[in-house]
Design an enzyme around this catalytic site. Structure first.
Site, PDB file in Angstrom:
ATOM      1  CB  CYS A 170     -39.865  31.977 -10.843  1.00 11.28           C
ATOM      2  SG  CYS A 170     -41.534  31.702 -10.194  1.00 11.28           S
ATOM      3  CG  LEU A 227     -43.903  27.219 -13.922  1.00 12.85           C
ATOM      4  CD1 LEU A 227     -44.678  27.196 -15.233  1.00 12.85           C
ATOM      5  CD2 LEU A 227     -42.884  26.087 -13.892  1.00 12.85           C
ATOM      6  CB  VAL A 229     -46.316  26.068  -8.955  1.00 14.54           C
ATOM      7  CG1 VAL A 229     -46.533  24.743  -8.232  1.00 14.54           C
ATOM      8  CG2 VAL A 229     -45.497  25.838 -10.228  1.00 14.54           C
ATOM      9  N   GLY A 246     -38.586  29.016  -6.747  1.00 13.99           N
ATOM     10  CA  GLY A 246     -38.549  27.763  -5.989  1.00 13.99           C
ATOM     11  C   GLY A 246     -39.829  27.486  -5.234  1.00 13.99           C
ATOM     12  CD  GLU A 247     -43.066  25.648  -5.692  1.00 11.17           C
ATOM     13  OE1 GLU A 247     -43.718  26.126  -4.736  1.00 11.17           O
ATOM     14  OE2 GLU A 247     -43.343  25.853  -6.886  1.00 11.17           O
ATOM     15  CB  SER A 262     -37.231  13.811 -10.453  1.00  9.97           C
ATOM     16  OG  SER A 262     -36.024  13.149 -10.738  1.00  9.97           O
ATOM     17  N   GLY A 263     -36.931  10.969  -9.064  1.00 17.62           N
ATOM     18  CA  GLY A 263     -36.158  10.147  -8.137  1.00 17.62           C
ATOM     19  C   GLY A 263     -34.692  10.531  -8.069  1.00 17.62           C
TER      20      GLY A 263
END
Length: 617
Positions: A2, A51, A53, A79-80, A380-381
């Site tokens: 967000c 956003l 999720v 965030g998460e 992602s790495g």
């Protein structure tokens, strides 16, 4: 993911500030395309763009805790929190009740239960603002590694804040000004924690909390890398790294929306993709989706160099076939990379003209834009090289230079594949002398070294490599995380970075350098921990950074655009440039020599024009 913003004022009634807050919140629409909300109180104004999720219906914000008609807390959150389910269970056992399935509500109740110490219990990527009407205090909190951004600007009677500078710049009392130190920070290929480039603005440092009271603003650290004795042997260390990675990836696969991985065919992204495929299969959730970026004609005309010895395509396809992922290549052409609209989108995403990765910034934005059509979350790495020691300059003389190793290796000058010129090669020598980039970089390097935690008996190579690791985890990776956050959120894509889990970072940071290179190569621990899920060719591949176009038409297009800028007498960048260097850059035989420098000049000119920014040197 967000976008958040807000305004605290102890001398004004902010219930009358709806128009200003709406303007600030609107700048975050790219970060939160699904929903928006604002909350106004006498002293606090909070804005949010969402956003969705997790808990699509229940996670709307700003979110409140109310009792008996009274607001106890208000939160705007981005965030998460990956351990929110465990925290929710613990909080329920302590008597808390929940009306949603969202991690946002868990954060609110965690603060109610544990106060400011709640931040130490969170595992995730986050940046949020929590207003307590009972004490009229605001907390700004940022995750440990700085994955999610958070900026603030103190005012005479409070503070302005936002996920990105643009939210603060939307306030009518703020104008975009950059002084000599800000320009040095912009041009130096490092990132000073807390520095926001814009005068008067700050970025909350990773692992820190800012508390805003009527008496003023204070900042404290709640987490930092610490030096600890590593007692595990090599086999145990490899096993522990794998255990951590399995747990981290499983946690980060939780989403109520389509999810994918970013796959380059390198060790890092391949390991994440393989572990994600394994986790999804175990949960019966079908094959993992994976995406790679490539350039039209790149495979046929690839030229190996010291930075990129091999093309990504064959290795990405080998991994995709190995794990049976639902894979797609996103192929970009030179026209897309040089399209002014795309370059402007990147500038707007960053709020600053210079990122240091040339066409890589535009291609990353276009990659994420294409992925967003099919997925909302991507793993992602990113940061594995900083954690495990993957870059070539960890392993050669540049690691021992008396400066940042990537500066000694001239990474910024070569990222676009150019041979000479440098990023500042087109600037007036008087201007460069005034901002003193070498002196600024050296000062920032000394500041960083002074922070490094050490064990009492460390010396020689082990001592230096701990320093190198710390410099990368607190400076270099911040540039990459900023780049990835802005490019992804500009398209409404949430990118998760498993290698930034603080448990893994802390564990590997304290692993001796000899163990990190036990097989005589870079990233020995990661390779050993994940070899069983990778094809041999991918596991043994030499590090190759994010790709850059090698099409000569790209540099030619940049020269054409530079010529147009210089032909414009009103171009604001013109007084900053060196005439003789410009003539050399515009020569037909210049090739790639001034490619990065031209990108910097074009970006700076666009920023000065579109942002109305002023350089106050």
């Amino acid at each position: 993911m967000c976008g958040i913003t807000g305004w605290i004022s102890y001398d004004q009634d902010l219930t009358a500030a709806r128009g200003t807050l709406e303007a600030m919140t609107a700048t975050m629409a790219c970060r939160g395309p699904d929903a928006g909300g604002i909350w106004l109180d006498t002293r606090a104004a909070l804005g949010h763009r969402r956003l969705a999720v997790i808990d699509i219906e229940g996670g709307r914000q700003p979110m409140l805790v109310e009792r008996e008609g009274r607001t106890l807390l208000a939160l705007t959150y981005s965030g998460e929190v990956y351990n929110y389910r465990e925290l929710r269970a613990e909080l329920r056992s302590l008597g808390h009740s929940f009306r949603t399935r969202s991690d946002t509500e868990v954060v609110l109740h965690a603060y109610l239960e544990w106060g400011e110490a709640f931040a130490e219990r969170l595992n995730g990527m986050y940046a949020f603002a929590l207003w307590d009407p009972r004490t009229e205090e605001l907390l700004l909190v940022r995750d440990r590694m700085g994955i999610k951004p958070l900026y603030y600007r103190p005012t005479a009677d409070g503070v302005l804040f936002g996920s990105e500078p643009k939210a603060i710049l939307a306030h009518p009392a703020v104008r975009p000004a950059v002084d000599a130190e800000g320009l040095a920070e912009l041009l130096a290929f490092t990132k000073t924690p807390g520095h926001a480039v814009y005068r008067g603005m700050h970025e909350l440092r990773p692992g820190h909390i800012a508390r805003v009271r009527r008496e003023g603003l204070s900042v404290r650290r709640y987490w930092a890398l610490e030096a600890r004795e590593h007692t595990d042997d090599t086999a145990t260390t490899v096993r522990r790294v794998r255990e951590l990675l399995d747990d981290i990836v499983d946690r980060q696969l939780v989403a109520d929306v389509p999810l994918c991985t970013l796959l380059s065919g390198g060790l890092d992204s391949s390991a994440i993709t393989a572990l994600a495929a394994k986790g999804l299969a175990a949960a019966g959730r079908g094959p993992v989706r994976s995406f790679s970026v490539d350039f039209a004609g790149h495979a046929e005309h690839f030229r190996a160099d010291a930075l990129r010895p091999t093309p990504d395509g064959p290795y990405a396809h080998a991994l995709a076939e190995h794990v049976r992922s639902d894979h797609r290549d996103i192929v970009l052409d030179t026209a897309a990379l040089t399209d002014p609209a795309h370059r402007h989108a990147v500038l707007t995403a960053r709020d600053l003209p210079i990122a240091g990765f040339g066409d890589g910034d535009t291609s990353l934005y276009l990659l994420f834009k294409a992925i967003r059509e099919q997925s909302t979350v991507a793993l992602s790495g990113e940061s594995a090289d900083e954690v495990f020691g993957g870059y070539s300059w960890f392993h050669n003389e540049h690691a021992h230079a008396d400066t940042f190793p990537w500066v000694a290796a001239r990474v910024a000058d070569h990222f676009s594949g150019e041979a000479s010129g440098g990023r500042t090669g087109l600037f007036d020598q008087g201007l460069l002398a005034k901002i003193d980039l070498p002196g600024y970089t050296d000062s920032r390097y000394r500041d960083a070294l002074a922070e490094v935690p050490r064990l009492p008996d460390e010396s020689g190579l082990q001592k230096r490599m701990r320093e190198v690791g710390y410099l990368h985890l607190t400076r270099f990776v911040q540039m990459l995380l900023d780049r990835k956050d802005r490019a992804s959120m500009a398209t409404g894509l949430e990118v998760r970075v498993p290698f930034c889990d603080h448990r893994l970072v802390s564990y590997v940071f304290n692993t001796p350098w000899a163990m990190k290179t036990f097989d005589g190569r870079e990233k020995s621990l990661l390779r050993a921990a994940t070899r069983d899920v990778l094809p041999a060719a991918v596991a043994d591949r030499v590090k190759s950074p994010y790709p850059s176009t090698q099409d000569p038409r790209y540099a030619a297009a940049l020269r054409t655009e530079l010529g147009r800028v210089l032909a414009d007498p009103g171009a604001p960048v013109r007084p900053l440039l060196d005439g003789a260097a410009l003539r050399r850059a515009l020569a037909e035989d210049a090739g790639d020599s001034y490619r990065a420098a031209t990108e910097v000049v074009l970006g700076l000119n666009s920023w000065l024009l579109s942002y109305g920014a002023t350089l106050e040197l």
